[in-house]
Design a protein around this motif. Structure first.
Motif, short mmCIF file in Angstrom:
data_model
loop_
_atom_site.label_atom_id
_atom_site.label_comp_id
_atom_site.label_asym_id
_atom_site.label_seq_id
_atom_site.Cartn_x
_atom_site.Cartn_y
_atom_site.Cartn_z
N GLY A 121 -2.23 7.77 11.19
CA GLY A 121 -1.37 8.82 10.68
C GLY A 121 -0.01 8.90 11.34
N ARG A 122 0.35 7.91 12.10
CA ARG A 122 1.64 7.91 12.79
C ARG A 122 2.74 7.34 11.89
N SER A 123 3.85 8.05 11.85
CA SER A 123 5.00 7.60 11.08
C SER A 123 6.07 7.12 12.06
N ASN A 180 0.81 -1.21 0.00
CA ASN A 180 0.00 0.00 0.00
C ASN A 180 0.85 1.27 0.00
N ASP A 181 2.12 1.13 -0.38
CA ASP A 181 3.05 2.27 -0.47
C ASP A 181 3.17 3.03 0.84
N MET A 182 3.14 2.31 1.95
CA MET A 182 3.27 2.94 3.26
C MET A 182 4.71 2.87 3.79
N VAL A 183 5.60 2.24 3.03
CA VAL A 183 7.01 2.16 3.38
C VAL A 183 7.77 3.09 2.45
N GLN A 236 11.13 4.49 6.60
CA GLN A 236 10.04 5.19 7.26
C GLN A 236 8.75 4.45 6.92
N VAL A 237 7.92 4.22 7.93
CA VAL A 237 6.65 3.52 7.74
C VAL A 237 5.52 4.42 8.19
#
Length: 61
Positions: free
Chosen positions: A46-48, A22-25, A40-41
């Motif tokens: 909404g927390r990175s 899901n392109d979250m990395v 970065q994840v």
């Protein structure tokens, strides 16, 4: 890398695949030593957060 999934609990590995798919990395960086990495994840709510680890030629992490 076919043994990659054995390095993590199933739940953690599955969640990592979903995040990546899901392109979250983002911002995956391999250190000059070609062994250590960071990424970065974008997690839930909404927390990175930053993930770090080591890869070794013998297949251990």
């Amino acid at each position: 890398m076919s043994r990659w999934h054995r390095l993590f609990p199933e739940r953690v590995f599955d969640r990592g695949e979903i995040y990546y798919g899901n392109d979250m990395v983002e911002n995956i960086q391999l250190a000059q030593d070609q062994e250590h990495f960071t990424a970065q994840v974008q997690g839930g709510m909404g927390r990175s957060y930053t993930v770090t680890g080591s890869l070794r030629l013998d297949g251990r992490a």
